[in-house]
Design an enzyme around this catalytic site. Structure first.
Site, PDB file in Angstrom:
ATOM      1  N   ARG A  37       0.812  -1.251  -0.128  1.00  0.00           N
ATOM      2  CA  ARG A  37      -0.072  -0.008  -0.118  1.00  0.00           C
ATOM      3  C   ARG A  37       0.915   1.422   0.028  1.00  0.00           C
ATOM      4  O   ARG A  37       1.715   1.483   1.026  1.00  0.00           O
ATOM      5  CB  ARG A  37      -0.993   0.088   1.092  1.00  0.00           C
ATOM      6  N   SER A 106     -12.844  -3.256   0.429  1.00  0.00           N
ATOM      7  CA  SER A 106     -13.237  -2.814   1.902  1.00  0.00           C
ATOM      8  C   SER A 106     -14.786  -2.447   1.847  1.00  0.00           C
ATOM      9  O   SER A 106     -15.308  -2.004   1.083  1.00  0.00           O
ATOM     10  CB  SER A 106     -12.275  -1.436   1.813  1.00  0.00           C
ATOM     11  N   LYS A 135      -4.959   5.166   8.733  1.00  0.00           N
ATOM     12  CA  LYS A 135      -5.246   5.647   7.742  1.00  0.00           C
ATOM     13  C   LYS A 135      -6.166   6.722   7.928  1.00  0.00           C
ATOM     14  O   LYS A 135      -7.211   6.727   8.763  1.00  0.00           O
ATOM     15  CB  LYS A 135      -6.276   4.242   7.125  1.00  0.00           C
TER      16      LYS A 135
END
Length: 216
Positions: A37, A106, A135
């Protein structure tokens, strides 16, 4: 597919360690899946990093997933891609990458989870379960009740992410999670391998206790 311990690489949380180094140390500690990521890296560099991680995961047998970027996932030979609600639809991704390529989505509630599976998702990540600082765009957590609702709504693997550490692994497994995804709980620790090993052992113990399963 096995997602018991799903580690997301993050150089900002990694104490100066690279994506590949985080992946290597996490795999040594028993990570079942690694997700690359990076929201800032350019495509060419992301592909280079992805190829490094692909070699690491091949050696250990871990799955390799790329966040958001289907093009990068295909270019570096990843096992799959993880998409958000605002990304490419899973049915469109499936047209470009037929099975056994893995598509994860997600989700924040049961309706999103059902829609994701109907569109071809192989697993869903409940994001976030608890509030998290790892996040910036995570939003409020759905809690254990939300996790249970999603677990009841779909038959694919359900991965919990957000605000997860060694002390709440057991309750997440008891709540229906097939695995846990973490950033800071592994990548942000001084000893990544030890942190991964500890979480992996806790997940295994919780599965034996609450589900009667022993995947080892």
């Amino acid at each position: 597919m096995r997602f018991d311990l799903y580690v997301i690489t993050d150089e900002a949380n990694g104490g100066g360690r690279s994506h590949a180094e985080i992946a290597r140390l996490a795999c040594t500690g028993g990570a079942d899946a690694i997700q690359l990521r990076d929201k800032c890296c350019r495509s060419r560099e992301l592909c280079r990093i992805g190829r490094e991680i692909r070699e690491i995961t091949k050696e250990t047998g871990a799955l390799f997933i790329v966040n958001d970027r289907l093009d990068v996932a295909l270019a570096c030979g990843a096992d799959g891609v993880h998409l958000g609600q605002g990304d490419l639809r899973p049915d469109t991704a499936r047209q470009l990458a037929p099975r056994p390529f893995i598509i994860g989505i997600s989700v924040g509630n049961a309706a999103e989870a059902v829609a994701a599976v109907e569109a071809g998702a192989d697993y869903v990540a409940v994001s976030p379960v608890f509030a998290t600082s790892s996040k910036d765009d995570a939003g409020p957590g759905c809690g254990l009740s939300g996790l249970r609702e999603i677990r009841a709504a779909v038959s694919v693997p359900v991965i919990a992410i957000g605000g997860i550490g060694r002390d709440n692994v057991a309750e997440l497994i008891a709540g229906g999670a097939d695995g846990i995804a973490v950033i800071s709980a592994v990548a942000g620790q001084p000893d990544i391998t030890a942190a991964a090993r500890d979480l992996r052992e806790r997940i295994t113990a919780a599965k034996k206790r609450y589900t009667g399963r022993n995947d080892d």
